[in-house]
Design a protein around this motif. Structure first.
Motif, PDB file in Angstrom:
ATOM      1  N   LEU A  76      10.756  -2.778   2.641  1.00  0.00           N
ATOM      2  CA  LEU A  76       9.456  -2.315   2.116  1.00  0.00           C
ATOM      3  C   LEU A  76       9.307  -2.619   0.626  1.00  0.00           C
ATOM      4  O   LEU A  76       8.783  -1.807  -0.131  1.00  0.00           O
ATOM      5  N   LYS A  77       9.698  -3.850   0.223  1.00  0.00           N
ATOM      6  CA  LYS A  77       9.649  -4.190  -1.194  1.00  0.00           C
ATOM      7  C   LYS A  77       8.809  -5.431  -1.498  1.00  0.00           C
ATOM      8  O   LYS A  77       8.884  -5.964  -2.596  1.00  0.00           O
ATOM      9  N   ILE A  78       7.986  -5.906  -0.545  1.00  0.00           N
ATOM     10  CA  ILE A  78       7.202  -7.111  -0.806  1.00  0.00           C
ATOM     11  C   ILE A  78       5.732  -6.761  -1.005  1.00  0.00           C
ATOM     12  O   ILE A  78       5.286  -5.648  -0.734  1.00  0.00           O
ATOM     13  N   GLU A  79       4.952  -7.750  -1.464  1.00  0.00           N
ATOM     14  CA  GLU A  79       3.577  -7.486  -1.886  1.00  0.00           C
ATOM     15  C   GLU A  79       2.636  -7.132  -0.736  1.00  0.00           C
ATOM     16  O   GLU A  79       1.586  -6.520  -0.971  1.00  0.00           O
ATOM     17  N   SER A  80       2.972  -7.505   0.492  1.00  0.00           N
ATOM     18  CA  SER A  80       2.079  -7.225   1.614  1.00  0.00           C
ATOM     19  C   SER A  80       2.200  -5.792   2.135  1.00  0.00           C
ATOM     20  O   SER A  80       1.525  -5.416   3.089  1.00  0.00           O
ATOM     21  N   ILE A  81       3.045  -4.989   1.504  1.00  0.00           N
ATOM     22  CA  ILE A  81       3.165  -3.575   1.880  1.00  0.00           C
ATOM     23  C   ILE A  81       1.895  -2.838   1.480  1.00  0.00           C
ATOM     24  O   ILE A  81       1.338  -3.050   0.405  1.00  0.00           O
ATOM     25  N   SER A  82       1.429  -1.965   2.342  1.00  0.00           N
ATOM     26  CA  SER A  82       0.215  -1.178   2.095  1.00  0.00           C
ATOM     27  C   SER A  82       0.461   0.255   2.564  1.00  0.00           C
ATOM     28  O   SER A  82       1.472   0.543   3.214  1.00  0.00           O
ATOM     29  N   PRO A  83      -0.452   1.160   2.253  1.00  0.00           N
ATOM     30  CA  PRO A  83      -0.307   2.523   2.784  1.00  0.00           C
ATOM     31  C   PRO A  83      -0.178   2.542   4.308  1.00  0.00           C
ATOM     32  O   PRO A  83       0.539   3.368   4.863  1.00  0.00           O
ATOM     33  N   GLU A  84      -0.871   1.588   4.965  1.00  0.00           N
ATOM     34  CA  GLU A  84      -0.800   1.527   6.428  1.00  0.00           C
ATOM     35  C   GLU A  84       0.614   1.189   6.897  1.00  0.00           C
ATOM     36  O   GLU A  84       1.041   1.650   7.958  1.00  0.00           O
ATOM     37  N   THR A  85       1.333   0.391   6.104  1.00  0.00           N
ATOM     38  CA  THR A  85       2.710   0.046   6.467  1.00  0.00           C
ATOM     39  C   THR A  85       3.553   1.309   6.601  1.00  0.00           C
ATOM     40  O   THR A  85       4.267   1.505   7.591  1.00  0.00           O
ATOM     41  N   PHE A  86       3.458   2.178   5.598  1.00  0.00           N
ATOM     42  CA  PHE A  86       4.230   3.418   5.627  1.00  0.00           C
ATOM     43  C   PHE A  86       3.776   4.328   6.769  1.00  0.00           C
ATOM     44  O   PHE A  86       4.588   5.007   7.395  1.00  0.00           O
ATOM     45  N   GLU A  87       2.475   4.306   7.036  1.00  0.00           N
ATOM     46  CA  GLU A  87       1.953   5.124   8.139  1.00  0.00           C
ATOM     47  C   GLU A  87       2.532   4.671   9.475  1.00  0.00           C
ATOM     48  O   GLU A  87       2.980   5.496  10.290  1.00  0.00           O
ATOM     49  N   VAL A  88       2.548   3.352   9.699  1.00  0.00           N
ATOM     50  CA  VAL A  88       3.078   2.810  10.954  1.00  0.00           C
ATOM     51  C   VAL A  88       4.576   3.060  11.065  1.00  0.00           C
ATOM     52  O   VAL A  88       5.071   3.492  12.113  1.00  0.00           O
ATOM     53  N   VAL A  89       5.311   2.805   9.971  1.00  0.00           N
ATOM     54  CA  VAL A  89       6.759   3.050   9.992  1.00  0.00           C
ATOM     55  C   VAL A  89       7.039   4.523  10.269  1.00  0.00           C
ATOM     56  O   VAL A  89       7.941   4.874  11.042  1.00  0.00           O
TER      57      VAL A  89
END
Length: 310
Positions: free
Chosen positions: A160-173
């Motif tokens: 979870l350290k690249i630029e394409s990470i978004s709030p949705e990424t954390f939500e899905v994870v």
């Protein structure tokens, strides 16, 4: 193509074969096995097969592939995951399916004739697309399916350290973890090195070279033989260079048995996929690869990396 359309295609096929790219990483394996168990769990009456001739040596986490024969493939829906071009597929028998779906997230992803394609270039991982689809379709997500999807997201995003990470990424994870993923166990599966792997890390690290804000490693055939690693495995050590102050772009050049070099390119901010494209490669804006270049071309690539700016 919508997630709902993918669901409709899956539902009208009784036999499904799932593919991924050559030299698989955990996003390829994770999306493949994640979708494999999603379909088996939600459609237990269907016959579902995994296909892959190359794999990651990490049992029991990475399962042995089913690899059905051609007669089964021709009578099945085939699904290609995390594979930008047909030549990058672990096996082109994917094209024999009576219906075909391609799901990918690469910038240079090609359109395949007579194939339903879903390409989300801004998605951080193919596993992320599969997880989002499962959530939107209200599919049951088992602990096993969630574990594979979690593994692919974590590795393709460098934790979870690249630029394409978004709030949705954390939500899905978070939702995947809520399905019972044993974070400690899965992280050890995907990040722990063998003793030989640890020794290789030290050896390759000692060979790193630095010029301006670029770091790179050459891995010779002799190096590979000494450490008993393939060129593909050697390129995975590119991450050794990812957390060095002052280094913004980095690469590994692994000598193949024919004396050409395969290449892994990475960057923290400057676009490098265009460099890969110049030499017949591709990938993502900040993470790309090249299949084969000459030694003189590796020098050109280093010069281009030096010149690449944010």
């Amino acid at each position: 193509m919508s997630y709902q359309k993918i669901k409709e295609i899956i539902e009208r096929n009784d036999s499904i074969v799932i593919y991924r790219h050559i030299h698989p990483d955990y996003d390829a394996i994770g999306s493949q096995l994640g979708l494999y168990f999603l379909i088996k769990d939600n459609y237990p009456e269907k016959k579902v097969y995994s296909y892959g001739l190359q794999t990651i040596d990490n049992e029991p986490f990475v399962l042995k592939m089913d690899n059905p024969d051609e007669s089964i493939i021709k009578d099945s829906l085939t699904i290609s995951l995390d594979t930008s071009t047909t030549v990058r597929s672990d096996d082109t028998s994917f094209l024999l399916g009576k219906e075909k779906i391609k799901i990918d997230h690469h910038l240079d992803s090609e359109q395949v004739d007579d194939c339903y394609c879903l390409v989300e270039e801004k998605s951080c991982a193919c596993c992320f697309i599969i997880a989002k689809m499962a959530l939107e379709l209200n599919w049951f997500i088992s602990k096993r399916a969630a574990s594979y999807l979690y593994a692919g997201i974590m590795t393709d995003t460098l934790s979870l350290k690249i630029e394409s990470i978004s709030p949705e990424t954390f939500e899905v994870v978070g939702k995947l973890v809520g399905c019972g993923v044993d974070i400690v166990k899965i992280n050890r599966y995907i990040y722990d090195k063998s003793i030989d792997g640890f020794k290789a890390s030290i050896y390759f690290g000692s060979k790193a070279r630095f010029v301006e804000d670029v770091a790179y490693i050459y891995v010779s055939i002799e190096d590979r033989e000494k450490l008993n690693v393939t060129a593909s495995q050697a390129k995975d050590y590119v991450d050794l260079l990812s957390n060095i102050k002052g280094v913004n772009k980095y690469a590994v050049f692994a000598q193949e048995d024919d004396n050409s070099y395969s290449v892994s390119l990475r960057s923290h901010n400057a676009t490098i996929v265009d460099i890969a494209t110049l030499y017949g490669g591709g990938g993502h804006r900040l993470a790309s690869g090249i299949k084969s270049v000459s030694f003189s071309q590796t020098k050109e690539i280093i010069d281009l990396l030096i010149k690449a700016k944010e």
